[in-house]
Design a protein around this motif. Sequence first.
Motif, PDB file in Angstrom:
ATOM      1  N   PRO A   1      11.175  15.629  12.547  1.00  0.00           N
ATOM      2  CA  PRO A   1      10.675  16.226  11.309  1.00  0.00           C
ATOM      3  C   PRO A   1       9.687  15.295  10.610  1.00  0.00           C
ATOM      4  CG  PRO A   1      13.039  16.495  11.461  1.00  0.00           C
ATOM      5  CD  PRO A   1      12.628  15.565  12.575  1.00  0.00           C
ATOM      6  N   ARG A   2       8.635  15.884  10.092  1.00  0.00           N
ATOM      7  CA  ARG A   2       7.640  15.088   9.374  1.00  0.00           C
ATOM      8  C   ARG A   2       8.170  14.835   7.967  1.00  0.00           C
ATOM      9  NH1 ARG A   2       3.238  13.235  10.225  1.00  0.00           N
ATOM     10  NH2 ARG A   2       2.458  14.564  11.898  1.00  0.00           N
ATOM     11  N   PRO A   3       8.429  13.568   7.616  1.00  0.00           N
ATOM     12  CA  PRO A   3       8.954  13.255   6.288  1.00  0.00           C
ATOM     13  C   PRO A   3       7.841  13.234   5.235  1.00  0.00           C
ATOM     14  CG  PRO A   3       8.724  11.251   7.564  1.00  0.00           C
ATOM     15  CD  PRO A   3       8.337  12.393   8.476  1.00  0.00           C
ATOM     16  N   ALA A   4       8.242  13.443   4.007  1.00  0.00           N
ATOM     17  CA  ALA A   4       7.321  13.259   2.889  1.00  0.00           C
ATOM     18  C   ALA A   4       7.157  11.763   2.659  1.00  0.00           C
ATOM     19  CB  ALA A   4       7.877  13.932   1.633  1.00  0.00           C
ATOM     20  N   SER A   5       6.055  11.377   2.040  1.00  0.00           N
ATOM     21  CA  SER A   5       5.861   9.964   1.729  1.00  0.00           C
ATOM     22  C   SER A   5       5.064   9.830   0.441  1.00  0.00           C
ATOM     23  CB  SER A   5       5.138   9.251   2.877  1.00  0.00           C
ATOM     24  OG  SER A   5       3.786   9.657   2.936  1.00  0.00           O
ATOM     25  N   CYS A   6       5.109   8.658  -0.119  1.00  0.00           N
ATOM     26  CA  CYS A   6       4.338   8.301  -1.310  1.00  0.00           C
ATOM     27  C   CYS A   6       3.276   7.309  -0.843  1.00  0.00           C
ATOM     28  CB  CYS A   6       5.259   7.680  -2.353  1.00  0.00           C
ATOM     29  SG  CYS A   6       4.380   6.939  -3.740  1.00  0.00           S
ATOM     30  N   LYS A   7       2.036   7.756  -0.765  1.00  0.00           N
ATOM     31  CA  LYS A   7       0.970   6.915  -0.211  1.00  0.00           C
ATOM     32  C   LYS A   7       0.753   5.615  -0.995  1.00  0.00           C
ATOM     33  CE  LYS A   7      -1.413  10.602   2.208  1.00  0.00           C
ATOM     34  NZ  LYS A   7      -0.707  11.805   1.814  1.00  0.00           N
ATOM     35  N   PRO A   8       0.755   5.628  -2.348  1.00  0.00           N
ATOM     36  CA  PRO A   8       0.609   4.349  -3.049  1.00  0.00           C
ATOM     37  C   PRO A   8       1.726   3.368  -2.706  1.00  0.00           C
ATOM     38  CG  PRO A   8       0.141   6.150  -4.554  1.00  0.00           C
ATOM     39  CD  PRO A   8       0.692   6.763  -3.277  1.00  0.00           C
ATOM     40  N   ARG A   9       2.957   3.861  -2.616  1.00  0.00           N
ATOM     41  CA  ARG A   9       4.083   3.000  -2.242  1.00  0.00           C
ATOM     42  C   ARG A   9       3.927   2.507  -0.801  1.00  0.00           C
ATOM     43  NH1 ARG A   9       8.808   3.652   0.483  1.00  0.00           N
ATOM     44  NH2 ARG A   9      10.526   2.305  -0.114  1.00  0.00           N
ATOM     45  N   ASP A  10       3.518   3.412   0.106  1.00  0.00           N
ATOM     46  CA  ASP A  10       3.318   3.030   1.510  1.00  0.00           C
ATOM     47  C   ASP A  10       2.262   1.934   1.627  1.00  0.00           C
ATOM     48  OD1 ASP A  10       5.181   4.972   2.130  1.00  0.00           O
ATOM     49  OD2 ASP A  10       3.687   6.415   2.869  1.00  0.00           O
ATOM     50  N   ARG A  11       1.155   2.064   0.875  1.00  0.00           N
ATOM     51  CA  ARG A  11       0.104   1.032   0.908  1.00  0.00           C
ATOM     52  C   ARG A  11       0.632  -0.285   0.371  1.00  0.00           C
ATOM     53  NH1 ARG A  11      -3.354   5.578  -0.122  1.00  0.00           N
ATOM     54  NH2 ARG A  11      -2.994   5.434  -2.371  1.00  0.00           N
ATOM     55  N   TRP A  12       1.392  -0.224  -0.738  1.00  0.00           N
ATOM     56  CA  TRP A  12       1.952  -1.440  -1.317  1.00  0.00           C
ATOM     57  C   TRP A  12       2.895  -2.132  -0.326  1.00  0.00           C
ATOM     58  CZ3 TRP A  12       6.971  -2.921  -2.546  1.00  0.00           C
ATOM     59  CH2 TRP A  12       7.082  -4.091  -3.294  1.00  0.00           C
ATOM     60  N   LEU A  13       3.765  -1.352   0.331  1.00  0.00           N
ATOM     61  CA  LEU A  13       4.685  -1.935   1.319  1.00  0.00           C
ATOM     62  C   LEU A  13       3.921  -2.564   2.478  1.00  0.00           C
ATOM     63  CD1 LEU A  13       7.522   0.752   1.461  1.00  0.00           C
ATOM     64  CD2 LEU A  13       7.700  -1.595   0.587  1.00  0.00           C
ATOM     65  N   ALA A  14       2.860  -1.909   2.934  1.00  0.00           N
ATOM     66  CA  ALA A  14       2.055  -2.462   4.027  1.00  0.00           C
ATOM     67  C   ALA A  14       1.414  -3.779   3.601  1.00  0.00           C
ATOM     68  CB  ALA A  14       0.990  -1.464   4.461  1.00  0.00           C
ATOM     69  N   GLU A  15       0.927  -3.848   2.371  1.00  0.00           N
ATOM     70  CA  GLU A  15       0.343  -5.094   1.862  1.00  0.00           C
ATOM     71  C   GLU A  15       1.402  -6.195   1.795  1.00  0.00           C
ATOM     72  OE1 GLU A  15      -1.311  -4.046  -1.922  1.00  0.00           O
ATOM     73  OE2 GLU A  15      -2.884  -2.792  -1.018  1.00  0.00           O
ATOM     74  N   GLN A  16       2.610  -5.853   1.348  1.00  0.00           N
ATOM     75  CA  GLN A  16       3.693  -6.828   1.261  1.00  0.00           C
ATOM     76  C   GLN A  16       4.082  -7.343   2.646  1.00  0.00           C
ATOM     77  OE1 GLN A  16       4.851  -8.055  -1.746  1.00  0.00           O
ATOM     78  NE2 GLN A  16       3.110  -6.835  -2.408  1.00  0.00           N
ATOM     79  N   GLN A  17       4.165  -6.437   3.622  1.00  0.00           N
ATOM     80  CA  GLN A  17       4.501  -6.845   4.987  1.00  0.00           C
ATOM     81  C   GLN A  17       3.419  -7.740   5.569  1.00  0.00           C
ATOM     82  OE1 GLN A  17       5.159  -3.007   6.813  1.00  0.00           O
ATOM     83  NE2 GLN A  17       7.371  -3.174   6.568  1.00  0.00           N
ATOM     84  N   ALA A  18       2.164  -7.400   5.330  1.00  0.00           N
ATOM     85  CA  ALA A  18       1.062  -8.216   5.841  1.00  0.00           C
ATOM     86  C   ALA A  18       1.089  -9.601   5.210  1.00  0.00           C
ATOM     87  CB  ALA A  18      -0.275  -7.530   5.573  1.00  0.00           C
ATOM     88  N   ALA A  19       1.352  -9.660   3.912  1.00  0.00           N
ATOM     89  CA  ALA A  19       1.399 -10.945   3.221  1.00  0.00           C
ATOM     90  C   ALA A  19       2.561 -11.797   3.709  1.00  0.00           C
ATOM     91  CB  ALA A  19       1.498 -10.728   1.713  1.00  0.00           C
TER      92      ALA A  19
END
Length: 175
Positions: A144-162
Amino acid sequence: MNALGNVNVVSAPVDGDDITIGELLEALGRHPSSPLTFRYEGRVLRKGYHVTEVKAGNFAGLDCGANPEAWTEIFVQLWDVDDAPDQMTARKFAAIIGKVADHLSLDRSARLTFEVSDGVQPMQLHRAAAPVMDREEIVVELSPRPASCKPRDRWLAEQQAASACCGPASSQCCR
């Protein structure tokens, strides 16, 4: 938004678990005569399933942070019926997509969504995992395709990269 006030187009899948139509076709091309099986909700699509529709769309909208978003997406509608004597092969599936590509512009890097129904239950949206060979058949797991919050997803990706770059395992910060 860019300097001209236009919406930036996102062509890569939003979710890292998704595959694109190009990736799917490339994988199917390695085993064209193999039967193609889709699994969803813990079961296998019946062997007579149909590809009833393929749609390509360009979408634009605002996310929950009022950020403009734009992307391309390809929808493949699967009808879960047992209406054919033989299992669809990778070659036949690719030929169906090829016929669509003859009439529509298909972005091979577009997000790929499967719409699945047995004709009784409502259609459900699924994403596809990378195909795997299981004995002599190609299996594509749909979830199933889940819903997501794009601003939160971008923030999490930035945190993981950092943290990957500047975390304890790193000898120096890469910023």
